[in-house]
Enzyme design. Structure first.
Site, PDB file in Angstrom:
ATOM      1  N   ASN A   9       0.876  -1.170   0.000  1.00 61.06           N
ATOM      2  CA  ASN A   9       0.000   0.000   0.000  1.00 61.06           C
ATOM      3  C   ASN A   9       0.915   1.222   0.000  1.00 61.06           C
ATOM      4  O   ASN A   9       1.498   1.553   1.019  1.00 61.06           O
ATOM      5  CB  ASN A   9      -0.893  -0.027   1.253  1.00 61.06           C
ATOM      6  CG  ASN A   9      -1.774   1.211   1.357  1.00 61.06           C
ATOM      7  OD1 ASN A   9      -1.792   2.050   0.442  1.00 61.06           O
ATOM      8  ND2 ASN A   9      -2.488   1.338   2.456  1.00 61.06           N
ATOM      9  N   HIS A  96      -9.538   1.034   4.922  1.00 61.93           N
ATOM     10  CA  HIS A  96      -8.282   1.275   5.647  1.00 61.93           C
ATOM     11  C   HIS A  96      -8.555   2.251   6.793  1.00 61.93           C
ATOM     12  O   HIS A  96      -9.366   3.169   6.650  1.00 61.93           O
ATOM     13  CB  HIS A  96      -7.232   1.840   4.683  1.00 61.93           C
ATOM     14  CG  HIS A  96      -5.853   1.812   5.272  1.00 61.93           C
ATOM     15  ND1 HIS A  96      -5.445   2.716   6.222  1.00 61.93           N
ATOM     16  CD2 HIS A  96      -4.816   0.961   5.078  1.00 61.93           C
ATOM     17  CE1 HIS A  96      -4.193   2.425   6.573  1.00 61.93           C
ATOM     18  NE2 HIS A  96      -3.796   1.363   5.903  1.00 61.93           N
ATOM     19  N   GLU A 168      -5.313  -4.827  10.500  1.00 61.26           N
ATOM     20  CA  GLU A 168      -4.247  -3.860  10.741  1.00 61.26           C
ATOM     21  C   GLU A 168      -4.548  -3.100  12.032  1.00 61.26           C
ATOM     22  O   GLU A 168      -5.346  -2.154  12.022  1.00 61.26           O
ATOM     23  CB  GLU A 168      -4.172  -2.851   9.586  1.00 61.26           C
ATOM     24  CG  GLU A 168      -3.887  -3.465   8.241  1.00 61.26           C
ATOM     25  CD  GLU A 168      -3.314  -2.441   7.272  1.00 61.26           C
ATOM     26  OE1 GLU A 168      -2.210  -2.665   6.790  1.00 61.26           O
ATOM     27  OE2 GLU A 168      -3.964  -1.407   7.025  1.00 61.26           O
ATOM     28  N   SER A 214       3.598  -2.186  10.339  1.00 58.81           N
ATOM     29  CA  SER A 214       5.049  -2.277  10.555  1.00 58.81           C
ATOM     30  C   SER A 214       5.621  -3.651  10.213  1.00 58.81           C
ATOM     31  O   SER A 214       6.553  -4.125  10.859  1.00 58.81           O
ATOM     32  CB  SER A 214       5.414  -1.874  11.994  1.00 58.81           C
ATOM     33  OG  SER A 214       5.013  -0.544  12.240  1.00 58.81           O
TER      34      SER A 214
HETATM   35  P1  13P Z   1       3.126   0.285   7.632  1.00 58.13           P
HETATM   36  O1  13P Z   1       3.619  -1.000   7.031  1.00 58.13           O
HETATM   37  O2  13P Z   1       3.861   1.487   7.139  1.00 58.13           O
HETATM   38  O3  13P Z   1       3.028   0.211   9.117  1.00 58.13           O
HETATM   39  O4  13P Z   1       1.620   0.504   7.099  1.00 58.13           O
HETATM   40  C1  13P Z   1       0.723  -0.544   7.192  1.00 58.13           C
HETATM   41  C2  13P Z   1      -0.492  -0.169   6.436  1.00 58.13           C
HETATM   42  O5  13P Z   1      -1.247   0.689   6.845  1.00 58.13           O
HETATM   43  C3  13P Z   1      -0.745  -0.859   5.158  1.00 58.13           C
HETATM   44  O6  13P Z   1      -2.021  -0.601   4.697  1.00 58.13           O
END
Ligand code: 13P
Length: 251
Positions: A9, A96, A168, A214
């Protein structure tokens, strides 16, 4: 059998030229041995057409990061699911936490988006996940269940089986704090058990559920080795081709 998927993403990063360069690099890195997972890159809208054309002869799939909750018409600035599909993209990230939080996307809006995405042949990557305040109260399961109950759990089993879920936890997004392998596995197993209750064991076993927050080349191997973690939705680490390739190679 459910698929393993590593999806990037890009969020609101990269000019068109930078995005094309990144996709070109990734395509070259993936030109050798076929990866052991499906690869998706979620680009900004304006990149979709150029990137889709670039990757037609590669293993890379292209995703939008959003689509409109309306079919067409006088909605200045919006991009419809049909328009996304017409670029050659075949996935769309929906729900999201950044869309829910900063653009006030409610369950009602998300239901309309999911329906339009499915009607236009796009695979939604449907995101869910709790904020830190909820995790601190150990109420994450109720929170995620409510997010699912109000949205994709209202779909028919046939439509539900067309989508991918990404868990997430908001406290892990872009913070460098990954959910522990146990926390991620526990939540994904919980989500799978909810799917089994709602749609039956077979649908649950066939649903790809991703972890996001992350995720990087270092923690991906342990996360992806868990029985219920079918891959990752990757933010920051998808912006460098070598880092993203290393995550793909975790499968
Ligand atoms: P990061 O991998 O930068 O933490 O972001 C995760 C994310 O929101 C993917 O949609």
């Amino acid at each position: 059998m459910r698929k393993n998927i590593v999806a990037g993403n890009w969020k609101m990063n990269k000019t068109l030229q930078e995005g094309v360069a990144l996709a070109t690099e990734l395509k070259e890195l993936l030109a050798g041995a076929k990866p052991n997972c499906e690869v998706v890159i979620g680009t900004p809208f304006i990149h979709l057409s150029a990137v889709s054309q670039l990757v037609t002869d590669s293993v890379i799939n292209v995703s939008a990061q959003n689509c409109a909750d309306k079919e067409s018409g006088a909605y200045t600035g919006e991009v419809s699911a049909a328009m996304v599909k017409s670029t050659g993209a075949n996935f769309v990230i929906l729900g999201h936490s950044e869309r829910r939080e900063y653009y006030l996307e409610t369950s009602e809006i998300l239901n309309a988006k999911v329906a339009l995405a499915l009607a236009n042949g796009l695979t939604p990557i449907y995101c869910c996940g709790e904020p830190l305040s909820v995790r601190e109260k150990d109420a994450q399961e109720d929170f995620v269940k409510k997010q699912l109950d109000e949205t994709i759990f209202n779909l028919s089993a046939d439509n539900f089986s067309k989508l991918v879920i990404a868990y997430e936890p908001i406290w892990a997004i872009g913070t460098g704090v990954t959910a522990s392998t146990e926390q991620a596995q526990e939540m994904l197993a919980f989500i799978r058990s909810l799917i089994a209750e709602k749609f039956g064991k077979e649908v649950a076993e066939n649903t790809s559920i991703l972890y996001g927050g992350s995720c990087n080349a270092k923690n991906a191997p342990e996360l992806f080795a868990q029985p219920d973690i079918d891959g990752g939705l990757i933010g920051g680490a998808s912006l460098k081709s070598v880092d993203f390739k290393a995550i793909i190679d975790a499968f």
